[in-house]
Design an enzyme around this catalytic site. Structure first.
Site, short mmCIF file in Angstrom:
data_model
loop_
_atom_site.label_atom_id
_atom_site.label_comp_id
_atom_site.label_asym_id
_atom_site.label_seq_id
_atom_site.Cartn_x
_atom_site.Cartn_y
_atom_site.Cartn_z
N CYS A 133 -15.19 -0.20 -27.87
CA CYS A 133 -16.58 0.26 -27.93
C CYS A 133 -17.09 0.50 -26.52
O CYS A 133 -18.07 -0.13 -26.06
CB CYS A 133 -17.45 -0.76 -28.66
SG CYS A 133 -17.09 -0.87 -30.43
N GLU A 134 -16.39 1.32 -25.78
CA GLU A 134 -16.74 1.73 -24.42
C GLU A 134 -16.36 3.20 -24.27
O GLU A 134 -15.22 3.57 -24.58
CB GLU A 134 -16.00 0.89 -23.38
CG GLU A 134 -16.45 -0.55 -23.27
CD GLU A 134 -17.84 -0.69 -22.66
OE1 GLU A 134 -18.27 0.24 -21.93
OE2 GLU A 134 -18.50 -1.70 -22.94
N GLU A 169 5.01 -6.05 1.71
CA GLU A 169 4.72 -6.65 0.40
C GLU A 169 4.37 -5.58 -0.63
O GLU A 169 3.34 -5.64 -1.29
CB GLU A 169 3.56 -7.66 0.53
CG GLU A 169 2.31 -7.06 1.14
CD GLU A 169 1.25 -8.11 1.46
OE1 GLU A 169 0.09 -7.90 1.08
OE2 GLU A 169 1.59 -9.12 2.10
N TYR A 189 -11.13 3.19 -12.68
CA TYR A 189 -11.12 3.94 -11.42
C TYR A 189 -11.21 5.45 -11.60
O TYR A 189 -11.30 6.18 -10.62
CB TYR A 189 -9.82 3.67 -10.65
CG TYR A 189 -9.53 2.24 -10.31
CD1 TYR A 189 -10.48 1.42 -9.73
CD2 TYR A 189 -8.27 1.71 -10.55
CE1 TYR A 189 -10.20 0.11 -9.39
CE2 TYR A 189 -7.96 0.39 -10.21
CZ TYR A 189 -8.94 -0.41 -9.64
OH TYR A 189 -8.65 -1.69 -9.31
N GLY A 204 0.78 -1.24 0.00
CA GLY A 204 0.00 0.00 0.00
C GLY A 204 0.81 1.28 0.00
O GLY A 204 0.22 2.36 0.06
N GLY A 259 4.25 -3.48 -3.99
CA GLY A 259 4.32 -3.74 -5.42
C GLY A 259 4.39 -2.43 -6.17
O GLY A 259 5.37 -2.11 -6.84
N ARG A 260 3.34 -1.62 -6.04
CA ARG A 260 3.25 -0.34 -6.74
C ARG A 260 4.49 0.54 -6.47
O ARG A 260 5.05 1.14 -7.37
CB ARG A 260 1.98 0.40 -6.29
CG ARG A 260 1.70 1.69 -7.03
CD ARG A 260 0.71 2.56 -6.26
NE ARG A 260 -0.41 1.81 -5.75
CZ ARG A 260 -1.60 1.70 -6.35
NH1 ARG A 260 -1.79 2.27 -7.52
NH2 ARG A 260 -2.57 1.01 -5.79
N ARG A 315 -6.73 1.27 -15.53
CA ARG A 315 -6.95 2.08 -14.34
C ARG A 315 -7.71 3.39 -14.61
O ARG A 315 -8.61 3.73 -13.85
CB ARG A 315 -5.63 2.36 -13.63
CG ARG A 315 -4.93 1.13 -13.07
CD ARG A 315 -3.68 1.47 -12.27
NE ARG A 315 -4.04 2.06 -10.99
CZ ARG A 315 -3.91 3.33 -10.69
NH1 ARG A 315 -3.43 4.20 -11.59
NH2 ARG A 315 -4.25 3.77 -9.50
#
Length: 419
Positions: free
Chosen positions: A338-339, A271, A313, A230, A273-274, A309
């Site tokens: 097509c979104e 842990e 989001y 996080g 990652g980002r 993302r």
């Protein structure tokens, strides 16, 4: 700030030749930046004996990047069979792998126990009886409920599907002991992209207090606490970066205080990652269309299948157009799905862009290619690695149509009807 000025300079000085050699779109990762971040993390927590980072494989499941992590002395945090197998193919074993999953199947438990096993991190008390063979070392993921707030992304822990509730945690360890566990760890994960270091300090302090309480109740000693991941990165140019040095100093002080009081201290794991890879990746895409209706749209040859993302989001990813300055305009940067949410930027100020220009979408080194998908039959792009010596290496080829159709080749299987 998004990608470092150093990464941008090294990449942009050769970007057009790289794009011509490999084609677009592609994600490209910076080995130099990744190694520098690994070194900084290890230095920040060097005062805690036994500190270990388990790289969150879900952030960037590429063997070339994972090899860098392994060379820097880090383990792997896994949450699926595929991630376990990726880690083991790189030589990781037992204490080098942390397996945390939710709603875990028997197949996953068996995979976690294979090849010498791993550190098993259970997400619920009911899992104790479902583990085929209880390992000697066991960990539980703790959900403090209303005793601790989550951050603005994770939300209220009471509403989260993860972890063992506060009033269940002692019995969870007691039951694991009955099944044969004799070594223990404690884990939590309450934040995502958190840039205020004091939140992580409070999380470490909470876990040490929990260790003190559970140890007193059961007469056991904990080998480690895992403060989770996080750690956040500044996606926007004016975002304040996480103060890793201050975080490391204050968490180290908390561990020193625990040792002074109890005569020992558990190891500290995390842990991330980002934080490890996010700023060290870019999605490079080429402008192929320009559309002027009620808004101006810059159409590119990548779409949400490469980076979901922003569409999923509303996440901000900084965009630069190398070689273009001045003549600023407001545009939406859009893909071909097509979104209507297939947009990398909405009403963003960018230099005027022309067909053929390259756009660099920053901070895609985590949760970029890993979250890709095949809606509309779109294929995920290639991945490249900018090596420290300046060479550029293909580390995952782009998907092909034969990959997309591969699951339609199978042996016939029909369940007979009734009667």
């Amino acid at each position: 700030m998004p990608a470092s000025a150093d990464f941008q300079q090294r990449l942009e000085s050769r970007l057009e030749s790289i794009a011509e050699y490999f084609g677009t779109p592609f994600h490209i990762y910076d080995e130099k930046g990744i190694r520098e971040t690994c070194t900084a993390v290890r230095a920040a927590f060097g005062g805690i004996e036994g500190f270990q980072e388990y790289f969150a494989v879900k952030a960037l499941p590429n063997p070339a990047v994972m090899t860098i992590m392994r060379e820097m002395g880090f383990g792997f945090d896994c949450s699926s069979i595929a991630e376990l197998r990726l880690s083991r193919k790189l030589g990781a074993r037992e204490g080098e792998i942390m397996f945390t999953s939710a709603n875990t199947s028997q197949e996953e438990y068996l995979e976690a126990a294979a090849d010498g096993g791993c550190i098993l991190n259970l997400d619920d008390t009911s899992f104790v009886d479902k583990v085929p063979q209880m390992p000697e070392l066991i960990c539980f993921r703790y959900n403090p409920g209303d005793r601790r707030t989550g951050n603005h992304i994770i939300g209220n822990p009471v509403e989260a599907k993860y972890g063992v509730a506060h009033d269940q945690i002692v019995e969870a360890y007691r039951h694991a002991i009955e099944r044969g566990a004799s070594r223990f760890g404690l884990h939590t994960m309450l934040a995502s992209n958190e840039r205020h270091y004091s939140y992580m300090v409070e999380t470490a302090q909470m876990l040490l207090a929990m260790v003190e309480w559970i140890s007193g109740e059961l007469g056991i000693r904990f080998e480690f606490v895992n403060i989770g991941g996080g750690l956040g990165i500044p996606y926007k140019p004016d975002d304040e970066a996480l103060d890793l040095t201050a975080m490391g100093s204050e968490i180290t002080a908390a561990f020193d205080a625990f040792r002074a009081k109890h005569g020992y201290v558990p190891k500290m794991f995390m842990e991330s990652g980002r934080y490890m890879t996010g700023p060290h990746g870019m999605l490079v895409t080429r402008a192929i269309n320009r559309k002027e209706i009620y808004r101006t749209y810059v159409g590119v040859d990548a779409c949400m299948s490469s980076l979901m993302r922003p569409g999923m989001y509303g996440a901000y990813h900084h965009i630069t157009v190398p070689g273009r300055t001045g003549d600023i305009e407001i545009v939406d940067v859009a893909g071909s799905l097509c979104e209507n949410n297939d947009k990398f930027a909405i009403q963003r100020e960018l230099p005027r862009t022309y067909d053929g220009d390259l756009l660099c979408i920053h901070d895609t080194g985590a949760h970029g290619i890993a979250m890709g998908f095949n809606y509309n039959g779109k294929l995920r792009p290639q991945e490249l690695l900018l090596r420290e010596d300046g060479s550029v290496e293909l580390i995952r080829r782009a998907e092909r149509l034969e990959d997309y159709f591969a699951t339609l080749s199978f042996e016939a299987k029909v369940m007979p009807g009734v009667g």
